[in-house]
Design an enzyme around this catalytic site. Structure first.
Site, short mmCIF file in Angstrom:
data_model
loop_
_atom_site.label_atom_id
_atom_site.label_comp_id
_atom_site.label_asym_id
_atom_site.label_seq_id
_atom_site.Cartn_x
_atom_site.Cartn_y
_atom_site.Cartn_z
N PHE A 21 51.38 1.03 7.31
CA PHE A 21 50.00 0.62 7.00
C PHE A 21 49.77 -0.84 7.37
CE2 PHE A 21 51.03 4.16 4.23
CZ PHE A 21 49.95 4.98 4.43
N CYS A 22 48.49 -1.18 7.55
CA CYS A 22 48.07 -2.54 7.90
C CYS A 22 48.69 -3.56 6.95
CB CYS A 22 46.54 -2.63 7.81
SG CYS A 22 45.87 -4.28 8.10
N PRO A 23 49.25 -4.65 7.42
CA PRO A 23 49.40 -5.07 8.81
C PRO A 23 50.78 -4.75 9.39
CG PRO A 23 49.87 -6.93 7.38
CD PRO A 23 49.72 -5.71 6.50
N GLY A 24 51.40 -3.68 8.92
CA GLY A 24 52.77 -3.33 9.33
C GLY A 24 52.99 -3.23 10.84
N ASP A 48 47.64 3.28 12.07
CA ASP A 48 46.74 2.41 11.30
C ASP A 48 45.49 2.15 12.14
OD1 ASP A 48 45.54 0.29 9.83
OD2 ASP A 48 46.65 -1.13 11.05
#
Lengths: 84, 137
Positions: A21-24, A48
């Site tokens: 998930f953001c910002p992954g 994402d």
């Protein structure tokens, strides 16, 4: 054969950040870029929805080369060349 | 563009701390120095004893919000603490405990998780913030 652009340099490393998930995905790409040599091409796969806008913006700010943002089946593939 | 991002982190619920972690990571990715100043319940959540625990959600979350947050965690969302660890690897992220809150919660530096870099007063926080924005969460 597919209709991929023939001028695209070979991808050195693919980072599969699908499910992150953001910002992954951006963070995984930055980590990968730190380890890569100048000239290498990295692809990051992301589910994402923010990645296809955020990653190109980061690439511009960081001074790298955005090669393409490709919409795949259920995810995006963003291809980046390390410039410096 | 490289002005700092300065977050005064007051709330200690997992949803607000997740928001803090994402904001910090994004700024770090852009090369902005990030300063977190931990006060009250946020500081409590950064203690060794509690950082891995459940810190609840903001009151507006309700049951539906709880279910949505749980679903994202189950799908593999990194915890706020893990996101902050990664942000520290990416860029300049400095996490300081508010000295007044240390006294309030009767904490010693040795009680804090290693994510916390030190203890400072509000004046040091303002000086480190410089011309950068200050956001209270």
């Amino acid at each position: 054969m597919t209709a991929e652009p023939t001028s695209t340099p070979d991808i050195t490393t693919t980072i599969d950040a699908r499910g992150s998930f953001c910002p992954g995905p951006l963070m995984e790409l930055i980590r990968g870029m730190k380890e890569a040599e100048v000239g290498e091409v990295l692809a990051v796969l992301s589910t994402d929805k923010g990645s296809k806008t955020d990653i190109p913006k980061w690439v511009g700010k960081a001074g790298h080369n955005l090669i393409g943002v490709l919409t795949r089946d259920g995810y995006d593939e963003i291809v980046v060349q390390k410039v410096r | 563009m490289d002005e700092s991002l300065n977050l005064v982190v007051f709330s200690g619920t997992d949803d607000r701390l997740q928001a803090v972690a994402v904001l910090a990571a994004g700024a770090a990715a852009l090369g902005k120095p990030v300063h977190l100043f931990l006060q009250y319940w946020a500081l409590d959540a950064f203690t060794k004893a509690k950082i891995g625990g459940d810190h609840g959600l903001a009151p507006e979350a309700g049951d539906e919000g709880r279910a949505a947050v749980d679903a994202l965690a189950k799908a593999g969302q990194a915890s706020w603490a893990e996101t902050l660890r990664q942000a520290k690897e990416l860029g300049e992220v400095d996490i300081q405990a508010c000295s007044l809150s240390m006294d309030l919660l009767r904490l010693e530096e040795s009680d804090l998780d290693p994510l916390v870099d030190g203890v400072e007063g509000v004046t040091a926080f303002y000086l480190n913030a410089g011309e950068g924005q200050i956001v209270f969460i």
